[in-house]
Design a protein around this motif. Structure first.
Motif, short mmCIF file in Angstrom:
data_model
loop_
_atom_site.label_atom_id
_atom_site.label_comp_id
_atom_site.label_asym_id
_atom_site.label_seq_id
_atom_site.Cartn_x
_atom_site.Cartn_y
_atom_site.Cartn_z
N ARG A 30 0.80 -1.23 0.00
CA ARG A 30 0.00 0.00 0.00
C ARG A 30 0.84 1.28 0.00
NH1 ARG A 30 -4.80 -1.76 4.32
NH2 ARG A 30 -5.41 -3.65 3.19
N VAL A 31 1.89 1.28 -0.81
CA VAL A 31 2.69 2.50 -0.94
C VAL A 31 2.72 3.03 -2.37
CG1 VAL A 31 4.16 1.92 1.03
CG2 VAL A 31 4.85 1.22 -1.26
N ALA A 32 2.08 2.32 -3.30
CA ALA A 32 2.04 2.78 -4.69
C ALA A 32 0.79 2.24 -5.36
CB ALA A 32 3.29 2.31 -5.45
N LYS A 33 0.40 2.91 -6.42
CA LYS A 33 -0.71 2.42 -7.22
C LYS A 33 -0.53 2.93 -8.64
CE LYS A 33 -3.77 6.19 -5.75
NZ LYS A 33 -5.09 6.50 -5.14
N GLY A 34 -1.19 2.28 -9.59
CA GLY A 34 -1.08 2.69 -10.98
C GLY A 34 -1.23 1.50 -11.91
N GLU A 35 -0.96 1.73 -13.18
CA GLU A 35 -1.08 0.68 -14.19
C GLU A 35 0.11 0.74 -15.13
OE1 GLU A 35 -4.73 0.88 -16.28
OE2 GLU A 35 -5.99 0.50 -14.54
N ILE A 36 0.50 -0.43 -15.60
CA ILE A 36 1.55 -0.54 -16.62
C ILE A 36 1.02 -1.44 -17.73
CG2 ILE A 36 3.87 -1.37 -17.16
CD1 ILE A 36 4.61 -0.85 -14.23
N ALA A 37 1.06 -0.97 -18.94
CA ALA A 37 0.58 -1.75 -20.08
C ALA A 37 1.76 -2.11 -20.98
CB ALA A 37 -0.46 -0.96 -20.87
#
Length: 457
Positions: free
Chosen positions: A69-76
């Motif tokens: 719970r220290v980062a969030k996001g998406e990589i495609a």
């Protein structure tokens, strides 16, 4: 007929390493390769697989940070662009390798080599054949994907590793038969790309060359990432049915997937070689038999996969260097590989140098194990990849092997190799200063940890 000091059959790591050493020493060298220079490793094995895994590595890092719970996001990941990059890199590297060998004076022959007499090779090319001869011949022909009755790729929905590496799009689902390095690495990649992956292994556990505790830790990580593992499950039949791969197990279970990968090992490329014409003998599995000098017959050597000793690219390279130096009169001693390093790559990696505890127990040795959890290491904590451990396998008071399972543990392979090769133990480990903080420190913690006796199951 052209004559050379040495003819090398096979342009993979073993053959090209030998060719460079001999050519630099002023020897005339002919190298015969039927496909692409660089062998399986560069063109359809180690290198393209690692490039695929490198592309999805940021996904694993992001997921690890999301879990704490220290980062969030998406990589495609753009699969088509990735395939283009891999293709360009491997083709370009192969071409560069050819130019490098030619600049050293190595004569390159494109075609299939066939022995027709001691020291004489016939090269079958698209426009005919050429006969060449030499005082020395090095067989470095490598290996190909193996198959068994009922488990034969049809290159439609049932694929071998070369087929899968060149696939045009990510399959919705993938069933993999065989949980060695090839099956595990490709399963890891396609799972990260969104495929529903099922792995089937006939041995009691996945990663069958490793100890059961390492395999269990790996299996937990794979299952947490959505990969289904069937262990001790023997495949009976695999075929394309109605546009899908259909696998039937011995117990009657049927598994259907968009594609299937047959990754059940390797087979030597000795078919059509006629190695017997050189005085060589093949064992029942088709590998070229060699003595303690890697010699298969007078002045005939076999290196790499084709001799069946260790089916790893760096083993072939090491053997190729030894044989070349032996031909030059620089290596009169028997071949010694030293401890052999091996790795399985992916989001959860496996590293081992030396023997497993299980192998030593089967040999009747006294075995103890000491280990340290990756969670004790600050670098593992920083990356969020704290699952796994490093263990040291002891026999007769000496380190017989070091193994690790966890995120990034392939980076520990050289420190483990050097510690074993130089004979370090807890008594003299203080002579080495381990940098802090590094992942390397977990290896020394494993060596210094309390030892527990291991009994055979």
């Amino acid at each position: 007929m052209q004559s050379f000091d040495t003819i090398i059959l096979g342009g993979g790591p073993g053959g090209t390493t030998a060719a460079r050493i001999l050519a630099r020493a002023g020897k005339s060298v002919a190298l015969v390769e039927k496909n692409h220079l660089g062998g399986t490793c560069l063109n359809c094995g180690c290198i393209p697989t690692k490039m695929l895994l490198g592309a999805v590595a940021p996904l694993a890092l992001l997921h690890a940070q999301q879990r704490i719970r220290v980062a969030k996001g998406e990589i495609a990941v753009d699969f088509a662009a990735l395939q283009t990059r891999v293709s360009r890199f491997t083709k370009g590297t192969s071409q560069t390798l050819g130019k490098s060998l030619a600049s050293l004076g190595v004569m390159l022959f494109s075609g299939r080599g066939e022995a027709i007499a001691p020291g004489t090779i016939r090269v079958h090319a698209a426009d005919g054949h050429t006969d060449i001869k030499a005082q020395h011949v090095i067989l470095a022909c490598g290996s190909s994907s193996a198959s068994f009755p009922g488990l034969t790729p049809d290159h439609d929905c049932v694929l071998d590793s070369t087929d899968l590496l060149g696939i045009a799009s990510v399959p919705e689902s993938l069933v993999i038969i065989g949980a060695g390095a090839i099956g595990l690495e490709l399963g890891d990649f396609f799972s990260a790309m969104g495929s529903k992956v099922t792995i089937v292994e006939a041995a009691p556990h996945i990663a069958p060359l490793e100890d059961a505790d390492v395999a269990a830790e790996l299996r937990r990580a794979l299952q947490k990432n959505g990969i289904t593992c069937h262990e001790g499950a023997r495949a009976k039949d695999l075929r394309t049915v109605n546009g899908q791969a259909q696998l039937t197990l011995d117990d009657g279970t049927v598994i259907t997937a968009a594609k299937a990968l047959v990754a059940v090992g390797r087979t030597p490329n000795t078919g059509g070689l006629q190695a017997e014409q050189l005085g060589c003998k093949l064992n029942k599995r088709g590998y070229v038999e060699t003595d303690t000098f890697l010699e298969a017959a007078p002045n005939i050597y076999a290196v790499g996969d084709v001799n069946g000793r260790v089916l790893l690219a760096h083993a072939a390279e090491h053997q190729g260097a030894y044989v070349a130096e032996r031909i030059l009169g620089q290596r009169p001693e028997e071949y010694q590989s030293g401890p052999v390093p091996s790795c399985v790559y992916g989001g959860m990696e496996v590293m081992r140098v030396g023997q497993t505890a299980d192998t030593l127990l089967r040999e009747g040795k006294n075995v103890k194990v000491s280990q340290a959890a990756l969670s004790l290491n600050p670098i593992a904590q920083a990356s969020g990849g704290t699952a796994g451990f490093v263990k040291t396998v002891w026999s007769d008071g000496r380190i017989a092997g070091i193994a690790a399972v966890g995120a990034g543990v392939s980076h520990l392979v050289m420190v483990a190799l050097l510690l074993i090769k130089e004979g370090y133990t807890e008594q003299n480990l203080h002579e080495i200063m381990f940098a802090h903080p590094t992942l390397d420190e977990i290896v020394s913690m494993s060596i210094l940890a309390p030892r527990a006796r291991v009994e055979q199951n």
